[in-house]
Motif scaffolding. Structure first.
Motif, PDB file in Angstrom:
ATOM      1  N   GLU A  51       0.829  -1.206   0.000  1.00  0.00           N
ATOM      2  CA  GLU A  51       0.000   0.000   0.000  1.00  0.00           C
ATOM      3  C   GLU A  51       0.862   1.253   0.000  1.00  0.00           C
ATOM      4  N   ALA A  52       1.955   1.206   0.747  1.00  0.00           N
ATOM      5  CA  ALA A  52       2.841   2.366   0.833  1.00  0.00           C
ATOM      6  C   ALA A  52       3.818   2.443  -0.333  1.00  0.00           C
ATOM      7  N   GLY A  53       4.135   1.286  -0.926  1.00  0.00           N
ATOM      8  CA  GLY A  53       5.224   1.227  -1.889  1.00  0.00           C
ATOM      9  C   GLY A  53       4.826   1.153  -3.338  1.00  0.00           C
ATOM     10  N   GLY A  54       3.542   1.209  -3.630  1.00  0.00           N
ATOM     11  CA  GLY A  54       3.113   1.296  -5.019  1.00  0.00           C
ATOM     12  C   GLY A  54       2.927  -0.022  -5.728  1.00  0.00           C
ATOM     13  N   PHE A  55       2.668  -1.119  -4.980  1.00  0.00           N
ATOM     14  CA  PHE A  55       2.398  -2.391  -5.644  1.00  0.00           C
ATOM     15  C   PHE A  55       1.244  -3.100  -4.937  1.00  0.00           C
ATOM     16  N   ALA A  56       0.545  -3.928  -5.700  1.00  0.00           N
ATOM     17  CA  ALA A  56      -0.563  -4.716  -5.171  1.00  0.00           C
ATOM     18  C   ALA A  56      -0.038  -6.075  -4.721  1.00  0.00           C
ATOM     19  N   VAL A  57      -0.727  -6.693  -3.760  1.00  0.00           N
ATOM     20  CA  VAL A  57      -0.259  -7.943  -3.160  1.00  0.00           C
ATOM     21  C   VAL A  57      -1.398  -8.953  -3.119  1.00  0.00           C
ATOM     22  N   ASP A  58      -1.133 -10.142  -3.614  1.00  0.00           N
ATOM     23  CA  ASP A  58      -1.994 -11.309  -3.408  1.00  0.00           C
ATOM     24  C   ASP A  58      -1.180 -12.328  -2.631  1.00  0.00           C
ATOM     25  N   ALA A  59      -1.752 -12.896  -1.582  1.00  0.00           N
ATOM     26  CA  ALA A  59      -1.041 -13.863  -0.747  1.00  0.00           C
ATOM     27  C   ALA A  59      -1.721 -15.218  -0.814  1.00  0.00           C
ATOM     28  N   THR A  60      -0.919 -16.278  -0.874  1.00  0.00           N
ATOM     29  CA  THR A  60      -1.469 -17.625  -0.956  1.00  0.00           C
ATOM     30  C   THR A  60      -0.478 -18.639  -0.398  1.00  0.00           C
ATOM     31  N   GLN A  61      -1.020 -19.766   0.030  1.00  0.00           N
ATOM     32  CA  GLN A  61      -0.209 -20.946   0.324  1.00  0.00           C
ATOM     33  C   GLN A  61      -0.550 -22.075  -0.653  1.00  0.00           C
ATOM     34  N   ASP A  62      -1.286 -21.761  -1.699  1.00  0.00           N
ATOM     35  CA  ASP A  62      -1.752 -22.737  -2.676  1.00  0.00           C
ATOM     36  C   ASP A  62      -0.814 -22.757  -3.874  1.00  0.00           C
ATOM     37  N   ALA A  63      -0.107 -23.867  -4.060  1.00  0.00           N
ATOM     38  CA  ALA A  63       0.849 -23.975  -5.163  1.00  0.00           C
ATOM     39  C   ALA A  63       0.175 -24.001  -6.524  1.00  0.00           C
ATOM     40  N   ALA A  64      -1.149 -24.166  -6.572  1.00  0.00           N
ATOM     41  CA  ALA A  64      -1.854 -24.119  -7.854  1.00  0.00           C
ATOM     42  C   ALA A  64      -1.717 -22.753  -8.529  1.00  0.00           C
ATOM     43  N   ALA A  65      -1.304 -21.740  -7.788  1.00  0.00           N
ATOM     44  CA  ALA A  65      -1.069 -20.422  -8.382  1.00  0.00           C
ATOM     45  C   ALA A  65       0.099 -20.433  -9.362  1.00  0.00           C
ATOM     46  N   PHE A  66       0.906 -21.490  -9.331  1.00  0.00           N
ATOM     47  CA  PHE A  66       2.091 -21.560 -10.192  1.00  0.00           C
ATOM     48  C   PHE A  66       1.747 -22.257 -11.502  1.00  0.00           C
ATOM     49  N   SER A  67       0.999 -21.525 -12.316  1.00  0.00           N
ATOM     50  CA  SER A  67       0.713 -21.939 -13.690  1.00  0.00           C
ATOM     51  C   SER A  67       1.052 -20.764 -14.588  1.00  0.00           C
ATOM     52  N   ASP A  68       1.233 -21.020 -15.881  1.00  0.00           N
ATOM     53  CA  ASP A  68       1.583 -19.938 -16.795  1.00  0.00           C
ATOM     54  C   ASP A  68       0.535 -18.831 -16.775  1.00  0.00           C
ATOM     55  N   ASP A  69      -0.752 -19.212 -16.799  1.00  0.00           N
ATOM     56  CA  ASP A  69      -1.811 -18.208 -16.840  1.00  0.00           C
ATOM     57  C   ASP A  69      -1.849 -17.378 -15.564  1.00  0.00           C
ATOM     58  N   ARG A  70      -1.729 -18.031 -14.416  1.00  0.00           N
ATOM     59  CA  ARG A  70      -1.802 -17.294 -13.151  1.00  0.00           C
ATOM     60  C   ARG A  70      -0.567 -16.417 -12.961  1.00  0.00           C
ATOM     61  N   LEU A  71       0.605 -16.946 -13.237  1.00  0.00           N
ATOM     62  CA  LEU A  71       1.825 -16.170 -13.035  1.00  0.00           C
ATOM     63  C   LEU A  71       1.905 -14.966 -13.966  1.00  0.00           C
ATOM     64  N   ALA A  72       1.235 -15.041 -15.125  1.00  0.00           N
ATOM     65  CA  ALA A  72       1.238 -13.909 -16.053  1.00  0.00           C
ATOM     66  C   ALA A  72       0.567 -12.675 -15.451  1.00  0.00           C
ATOM     67  N   GLU A  73      -0.155 -12.840 -14.353  1.00  0.00           N
ATOM     68  CA  GLU A  73      -0.809 -11.716 -13.697  1.00  0.00           C
ATOM     69  C   GLU A  73       0.154 -10.914 -12.817  1.00  0.00           C
ATOM     70  N   TYR A  74       1.382 -11.437 -12.615  1.00  0.00           N
ATOM     71  CA  TYR A  74       2.267 -10.866 -11.614  1.00  0.00           C
ATOM     72  C   TYR A  74       3.574 -10.370 -12.214  1.00  0.00           C
TER      73      TYR A  74
END
Length: 243
Positions: A51-74
């Motif tokens: 919030e202070a540093g100019g970037f958005a944050v999504d937090a997860t413990q779900d390794a399913a986030a590690f796909s080409d489509d999902r990682l392209a969001e970051y």
């Protein structure tokens, strides 16, 4: 701005659509080994820093986030107090493609106690954890290179933490800080790097071994150190970390 959005802008698909989105970081804190009780405080600190540093944050413990489509969001992925074997083979391959295509990486504390059997990750984090002396003693950290993550700190900084020793000295990195082993008991490395960065694998990579204690994430100096590393990984701040 995410890499996906940048591509759309380049192709003209978002012309006239308004202000660019801020960079977005994926904060990943899955554990398959030791579970730090500081994880909730660490995740909340990164949210506040975003919030202070100019970037958005999504937090997860779900390794399913590690796909080409999902990682392209970051723009960058933060391994925040991860431990053990946290990704399967397909997830590893997706993350390697992300980094080699220019995606950023930040590792905090036990990120170096993660994915010991994956050589790419070993090169990315820079060095694997080996051991630490008992407890969380005070020690003196020396800033040895200018970087967004070190600029807010004094040249010699007394800090309380779990002082990681590594299996080997990190290679192909720029060491940013070292810990003075004469200021605590149990040091084993001699010349003892404690934070570093590199750009050897395509994207920006930054690692700090600090961050064991929950209380540390409320400390102004440590938060400034962490913010500088996150902004560097996200491409919001430049640092001389090699080619």
């Amino acid at each position: 701005m995410t890499r996906l959005l940048a591509l759309l802008l380049l192709l003209g698909g978002c012309a006239g659509s308004g202000p660019a989105e801020p960079p977005r970081l994926l904060v990943f804190s899955k554990t398959e080994g030791w579970v730090h009780d500081s994880i909730p405080a660490a995740v909340e600190a990164v949210r506040q820093l975003g919030e202070a540093g100019g970037f958005a944050v999504d937090a997860t413990q779900d390794a399913a986030a590690f796909s080409d489509d999902r990682l392209a969001e970051y723009d960058a992925v933060v391994f925040l107090l991860t431990t053990g074997d946290v990704l399967d083979t397909e997830q590893e391959a997706a993350f390697e493609r992300f980094v080699r295509a220019g995606g950023g990486y930040a590792g905090v504390h036990s990120a170096s106690d993660t994915e010991y059997e994956w050589p790419f990750y070993g090169d990315l984090v820079g060095a694997y954890f080996e051991s630490h002396p008992p407890g969380t003693p005070d020690a003196v950290v020396d800033v040895v290179a200018a970087h967004p993550s070190t600029e807010p700190l004094p040249q010699r900084w007394t800090w309380t933490d779990e002082w990681y020793a590594f299996r080997a000295q990190p290679e192909n990195v720029r060491v940013l800080m070292t810990v003075d082993e004469s200021t605590y008991e149990g040091g084993t490395m001699g010349e003892h790097p404690i934070a570093w960065c590199h750009e050897a694998l395509g994207g920006r990579a930054w690692y700090t071994a600090l961050g064991h204690r929950a209380e540390g994430y409320a400390d102004e100096a440590f938060r400034a150190h962490l913010l500088g590393g996150l902004r560097y990984a996200a491409g919001l701040a430049d640092g001389d970390c090699g080619s």
